[in-house]
Scaffold this motif. Structure first.
Motif, PDB file in Angstrom:
ATOM      1  N   GLU A 179       0.672  -1.166   0.047  1.00 20.67           N
ATOM      2  CA  GLU A 179       0.042   0.194   0.077  1.00 20.67           C
ATOM      3  C   GLU A 179       0.784   1.255   0.094  1.00 20.67           C
ATOM      4  N   LEU A 180       1.880   1.354   0.927  1.00 18.85           N
ATOM      5  CA  LEU A 180       2.825   2.412   0.941  1.00 18.85           C
ATOM      6  C   LEU A 180       3.408   2.736  -0.436  1.00 18.85           C
ATOM      7  N   LEU A 181       3.788   1.473  -1.229  1.00 19.39           N
ATOM      8  CA  LEU A 181       4.336   1.851  -2.610  1.00 19.39           C
ATOM      9  C   LEU A 181       3.515   2.563  -3.442  1.00 19.39           C
ATOM     10  N   GLN A 182       2.262   1.805  -3.441  1.00 18.76           N
ATOM     11  CA  GLN A 182       1.234   2.351  -4.267  1.00 18.76           C
ATOM     12  C   GLN A 182       0.738   3.841  -4.035  1.00 18.76           C
ATOM     13  N   MET A 183       0.781   4.363  -2.410  1.00 16.90           N
ATOM     14  CA  MET A 183       0.598   5.663  -2.048  1.00 16.90           C
ATOM     15  C   MET A 183       1.634   6.667  -2.829  1.00 16.90           C
ATOM     16  N   SER A 184       3.020   5.903  -2.617  1.00 15.25           N
ATOM     17  CA  SER A 184       3.934   6.793  -3.159  1.00 15.25           C
ATOM     18  C   SER A 184       3.945   7.082  -4.570  1.00 15.25           C
ATOM     19  N   VAL A 185       3.472   6.142  -5.303  1.00 17.50           N
ATOM     20  CA  VAL A 185       3.432   6.311  -6.708  1.00 17.50           C
ATOM     21  C   VAL A 185       2.380   7.426  -7.129  1.00 17.50           C
ATOM     22  N   ARG A 186       1.030   7.193  -6.274  1.00 13.69           N
ATOM     23  CA  ARG A 186      -0.064   8.080  -6.348  1.00 13.69           C
ATOM     24  C   ARG A 186       0.576   9.577  -6.199  1.00 13.69           C
TER      25      ARG A 186
ATOM     26  N   THR B  58       3.353  10.643  -6.053  1.00 14.78           N
ATOM     27  CA  THR B  58       4.496  11.428  -7.168  1.00 14.78           C
ATOM     28  C   THR B  58       3.616  11.799  -8.362  1.00 14.78           C
ATOM     29  N   GLU B  59       2.662  10.933  -8.807  1.00 13.08           N
ATOM     30  CA  GLU B  59       2.002  11.313 -10.270  1.00 13.08           C
ATOM     31  C   GLU B  59       1.159  12.512  -9.863  1.00 13.08           C
ATOM     32  N   ALA B  60       0.535  12.797  -8.592  1.00 13.71           N
ATOM     33  CA  ALA B  60      -0.344  13.852  -8.372  1.00 13.71           C
ATOM     34  C   ALA B  60       0.566  15.181  -8.215  1.00 13.71           C
ATOM     35  N   LEU B  61       1.946  15.001  -7.936  1.00 12.56           N
ATOM     36  CA  LEU B  61       2.709  16.153  -7.788  1.00 12.56           C
ATOM     37  C   LEU B  61       2.916  16.726  -9.240  1.00 12.56           C
TER      38      LEU B  61
END
Length: 245
Positions: free
Chosen positions: A158-165, A167-170
């Motif tokens: 989950e943490l990996l997925q949230m990091s990707v989200r 990063t993309e949102a930024l």
């Protein structure tokens, strides 16, 4: 290594110095409000609570030492807050004069990230890990090792997925996505002992107006907390699998 998010008042009449120091502090994960002269700094400090105040000594109106003395003598919440002076003068008598005004520490200008970090962590020490191992150990004990390993693995993913989200949102400066990620993590991070992440995510999700001056920098801080927690949780899971809990 991580540290608790601090609410910091930074005052400096040099805009380039102010902005550089603000960015350094925000990269460390802190919330920073700024003032460009002593009067403005004093007004903010009498109105709002801060964990730490960084005050340039040679500001128009009121120097940092005068702001410090006013605060120490006041009944405001900041009369006992940590105050660090910023000064280009490093003579012993100048240092003593500033200490006598009530400051806790002096940073000699130019302010560098290393000097800043050293001074801040002197009063607000960093924690050695972003995961509370006792919380994970209890989870394993309550649910059994097999279930505990499986759930911790899900949290790592989950943490990996949230990091990707994030990063993309930024990239698109998607504030709604920042808040959505923070909403997910404010509870799950607490469940798995990622207290720094949980605290920041909860504050970000529930009180986004606190970060309104630069919510995108706050999102970068959230990303850094996620990555710290991911590294720590992954390391714990690996050690647990090897019988090193």
């Amino acid at each position: 290594m991580s540290t608790t998010m601090l609410r910091i008042l930074l005052a400096d009449d040099s805009l380039p110095s102010l902005m550089a120091t603000q960015i350094m502090l925000e990269k460390m994960g802190h919330e920073v409000l700024v003032a460009t002269d002593g009067e403005q700094a004093l007004a903010l400090a009498l109105r709002e609570r801060f964990d730490l105040l960084l005050l340039d000594e040679y500001m128009p109106g009121l120097p940092g030492s005068a702001v410090t003395m006013r605060l120490r003598q006041s009944t405001s919440e900041n009369n006992s807050s940590c105050i660090i002076a910023l000064s280009g003068v490093h003579k012993d008598d100048e240092r003593q004069r500033l200490l006598d005004s009530g400051i806790d520490e002096l940073i000699i200008k130019p302010v560098t990230a290393d000097r800043l970090k050293e001074a801040v962590t002197k009063f607000f020490p960093v924690s050695s890990t972003s995961i509370d191992a006792d919380v994970i150990s209890k989870l394993y004990a309550d649910l059994g090792d097999d279930v505990g390993r499986r759930l911790l693995g899900m949290f790592v993913e989950e943490l990996l997925q949230m990091s990707v989200r994030i990063t993309e949102a930024l990239k698109s400066e998607n504030v709604d996505e920042y808040l959505a990620v923070a909403h997910i993590l404010k509870n799950s991070a607490a469940l798995y002992g990622a207290d720094d992440l949980a605290t920041f995510a909860r504050e970000f999700n529930e009180n986004p107006e606190r970060f309104a001056t630069d919510i995108h920098s706050a999102a970068k801080t959230l990303l850094a907390r996620i990555d710290d927690a991911h590294h720590a949780a992954k390391e714990y899971a690996l050690n647990a699998a090897q019988g090193k809990k």
